[in-house]
Design a protein around this motif. Structure first.
Motif, PDB file in Angstrom:
ATOM      1  N   SER A  78      -1.422  11.792  -4.174  1.00  6.95           N
ATOM      2  CA  SER A  78      -2.228  12.631  -3.541  1.00  6.95           C
ATOM      3  C   SER A  78      -2.076  14.243  -3.844  1.00  6.95           C
TER       4      SER A  78
ATOM      5  N   MET B  13       3.116  10.272   0.009  1.00  3.04           N
ATOM      6  CA  MET B  13       1.906  10.443  -0.670  1.00  3.04           C
ATOM      7  C   MET B  13       2.030  11.342  -2.088  1.00  3.04           C
TER       8      MET B  13
ATOM      9  N   ARG C 103       0.792  -1.347   0.195  1.00  2.00           N
ATOM     10  CA  ARG C 103       0.078   0.113  -0.120  1.00  2.00           C
ATOM     11  C   ARG C 103       0.896   1.217   0.059  1.00  2.00           C
ATOM     12  N   SER C 104       1.993   1.150   0.818  1.00  2.00           N
ATOM     13  CA  SER C 104       2.971   2.464   0.717  1.00  2.00           C
ATOM     14  C   SER C 104       3.438   2.601  -0.590  1.00  2.00           C
TER      15      SER C 104
ATOM     16  N   PHE D 122      -4.649   7.010   5.238  1.00  2.36           N
ATOM     17  CA  PHE D 122      -4.374   8.149   4.217  1.00  2.36           C
ATOM     18  C   PHE D 122      -5.066   9.300   4.806  1.00  2.36           C
ATOM     19  N   HIS D 123      -6.153   9.085   5.568  1.00  2.00           N
ATOM     20  CA  HIS D 123      -7.285  10.040   5.889  1.00  2.00           C
ATOM     21  C   HIS D 123      -6.814  10.766   7.218  1.00  2.00           C
TER      22      HIS D 123
ATOM     23  N   ASP E 225      -5.065  15.115   4.229  1.00  2.00           N
ATOM     24  CA  ASP E 225      -6.099  14.522   3.214  1.00  2.00           C
ATOM     25  C   ASP E 225      -7.366  15.134   3.338  1.00  2.00           C
TER      26      ASP E 225
ATOM     27  N   TYR F 204       0.850   4.414  -2.697  1.00  4.38           N
ATOM     28  CA  TYR F 204       0.670   5.811  -2.261  1.00  4.38           C
ATOM     29  C   TYR F 204       1.744   6.719  -3.019  1.00  4.38           C
TER      30      TYR F 204
END
Length: 290
Positions: free
Chosen positions: A231, A228, A31-32, A190-191, A195, A35
């Motif tokens: 994002s 991130m 997952r890292s 992430f949130h 974010d 991102y």
């Protein structure tokens, strides 16, 4: 660190919590990568990992271990769906989200996260009404509620429903303030405040309120770290669009070129999908971005 695509088989027909923790750790690692570099950088490794996870499911385990394993496998499919979505493979994304929901039936928080991600596929592909059906699903966990409400606000804004968008955004802020930020599951990590700030900027940008959008997006870009990167790229695209909307072509060009530079370092079809409207606006204004 070991190659996240390599996973040794279970040592015996019975597994323990350490096997599940290894699965969770590898999902976190992948997952890292998603991102930081985009879904195309790790999707294949995630899918390969699923085959190994199936071996764990076939082994015997205590009830506690089995329940946590189901959540771990669900989250792996959740990540497979998300990286497929980011790679432009929508059919595969839906398949993995469906599998994730099957495995997560006992886990309300994870189920909510999977539902949110499925809604994002609809939102990205021009169906905000369908997305709302997912984002308006009730949840009791404050952080999950913040995620859902902020995305509900985005979908409403895309439909031009400003009052509902702003109400949902207010609910997102309130839920975030109530959340326990010390104990956050990996799929919701992430949130954070950055974010949420990015979502605030995105919603106001959708509503055409550049006066509020530009400071929020600028703040989010300044606070996003390299971990991130995707994002941050999304925010740069939206910020450039806001500057063009304001008629500030010079600043739009500056930020737009930064967005392109960031996108070129990512393996994310979704970033380029979001880039195209901004490039079209720049071209219509005679602003070169290449």
């Amino acid at each position: 660190m070991a190659d996240p695509a390599y996973f040794p088989p279970p040592h015996s027909a019975r597994i323990g919590m350490s096997d599940v923790e290894q699965l969770e750790a590898q999902t976190h690692s992948l997952r890292s990568v998603d991102y930081r570099y985009g879904g195309g950088a790790c999707r294949d490794a995630v899918v390969v990992r699923i085959y190994w996870a199936q071996q764990l499911l076939a082994a015997s385990a205590s009830d506690d271990v089995h329940a946590r394993l189901l959540s771990a496998v669900a989250d792996l499919h959740n990540l497979a769906g998300w990286t497929s979505f980011d790679s432009g493979q929508v059919g595969a994304a839906y398949h993995h989200f469906d599998r994730a929901l099957d495995f997560a039936r006992h886990d309300e928080d994870l189920t909510t996260n999977i539902v949110y991600r499925r809604g994002r596929v609809h939102l990205h592909h021009g169906a905000p009404g369908d997305a709302l059906a997912y984002f308006q699903r009730g949840t009791h966990a404050p952080l999950a509620s913040s995620i859902m409400h902020s995305n509900e606000a985005w979908a409403c804004a895309r439909q031009g429903r400003s009052d509902e968008a702003l109400r949902a955004l207010g609910k997102a802020k309130d839920a975030f303030a109530r959340a326990d930020h010390a104990h956050v599951p990996d799929w919701a990590r992430f949130h954070d405040e950055t974010d949420l700030t990015a979502m605030i900027g995105t919603v106001h940008a959708e509503l055409g309120d550049t006066r509020r959008a530009i400071p929020a997006l600028t703040s989010a870009i300044e606070r996003f770290g390299p971990e991130m990167a995707r994002s941050s790229a999304f925010c740069q695209i939206t910020l450039a669009s806001c500057h063009f909307m304001d008629g500030d072509d010079d600043q739009g060009q500056t930020v737009g070129m930064q967005a392109i530079s960031a996108a070129e370092k990512l393996r994310s079809e979704r970033v380029w999908d979001r880039m195209r409207p901004m490039l079209q606006v720049a071209a219509s204004r005679g602003v070169p971005l290449r």
